[in-house]
Design an enzyme around this catalytic site. Structure first.
Site, PDB file in Angstrom:
ATOM      1  N   ASP A 165       0.838  -1.249  -0.350  1.00 12.73           N
ATOM      2  CA  ASP A 165      -0.053  -0.228   0.121  1.00 12.73           C
ATOM      3  C   ASP A 165       0.863   1.612   0.014  1.00 12.73           C
ATOM      4  O   ASP A 165       0.367   2.256  -0.830  1.00 12.73           O
ATOM      5  CB  ASP A 165      -0.715  -0.003   1.123  1.00 12.73           C
ATOM      6  N   GLU A 224      -1.660  -5.394  -4.067  1.00  6.74           N
ATOM      7  CA  GLU A 224      -1.214  -4.842  -3.132  1.00  6.74           C
ATOM      8  C   GLU A 224       0.489  -5.564  -2.998  1.00  6.74           C
ATOM      9  O   GLU A 224       1.518  -5.315  -2.427  1.00  6.74           O
ATOM     10  CB  GLU A 224      -1.884  -4.117  -2.299  1.00  6.74           C
TER      11      GLU A 224
END
Length: 227
Positions: free
Chosen positions: A46, A118
């Site tokens: 992230d 991610e």
């Protein structure tokens, strides 16, 4: 694993990283895997994703103030966008899920797809470094920006063109719809932008507003202005 490595054009030195990035908690629990799930990698991914996207739009959207850059970044790293990126590479086919998640279609759930995207990014970052991760992300981001994902507010070419023309008060900008085709649910509009009596740009889109923006963009490009 090899098939996914070919799709993402990167071969892992540490295959365990990729394996973990593809492992859902439900699978890790059912198999009592010591490797764990992708959750920690997702946390790192992230941040890596946010930095890559922020750096790219900072360098390429120089006229945007901080507020608009923030909105643009948010549109590119949100769950919907990441799930779409994951589907482009059929990432769902490689996710290891527990039986319950599998039966419930977990490999197509946007929240899982975006998390795994991610996690895989973080695995690439740890295995190959920032440039490897950056190349991977920008393949999706650049295509997204080239197509249609940036809201009109972010690319207000009409305002940009108007500000340039206003430097000469005697000049007048006019937008003219020159063609309209297709059924009501799928119309296509052609718009010309005129500077006094000269056509300086043409745009085609599925709405008049978008066609006007496209025409203004072409005019700016022909004038050599920075987009």
């Amino acid at each position: 694993m090899e098939r996914l490595e070919k799709i993402i054009a990167y071969e892992f030195k540490d295959k365990e990283l990729l394996f973990r990035a593809l492992t859902h908690t439900s699978y890790a629990n059912e198999t009592r895997s010591a490797r764990g799930s992708y959750e920690r990698l997702e946390f790192l991914g992230d941040s890596v994703l946010s930095l890559i996207v922020a750096e790219y739009i900072f360098k390429n959207f120089k006229k945007y103030p901080e507020g608009e850059l923030t909105k643009l970044r948010a549109s590119l790293v949100c769950e919907k966008a990441l799930a779409a990126f994951a589907r482009e590479i059929n990432l769902g086919d490689f996710i290891m899920l527990g039986k319950g998640e599998q039966q419930n279609g977990g490999n197509e759930r946007p929240s899982i797809l975006s998390d795994v995207f991610e996690a895989v990014l973080a695995a690439m970052y740890l295995d190959g470094g920032y440039e490897v991760a950056k190349r991977h992300v920008l393949k999706f981001v650049e295509k997204e920006l080239e197509n249609h994902s940036v809201p009109e507010a972010f690319h207000d070419y009409k305002t940009q063109l108007q500000e340039i023309i206003q430097r000469n008060p005697e000049e007048v900008i006019t937008y003219v719809v020159t063609d309209e085709r297709g059924p009501d649910h799928d119309k296509s509009f052609t718009v010309e932008v005129w500077l006094n009596s000269n056509v300086i740009g043409t745009g085609v889109a599925h709405s008049k507003k978008q066609a006007e923006q496209a025409a203004a963009r072409q005019a700016l490009e022909l004038m050599g202005e920075e987009i």
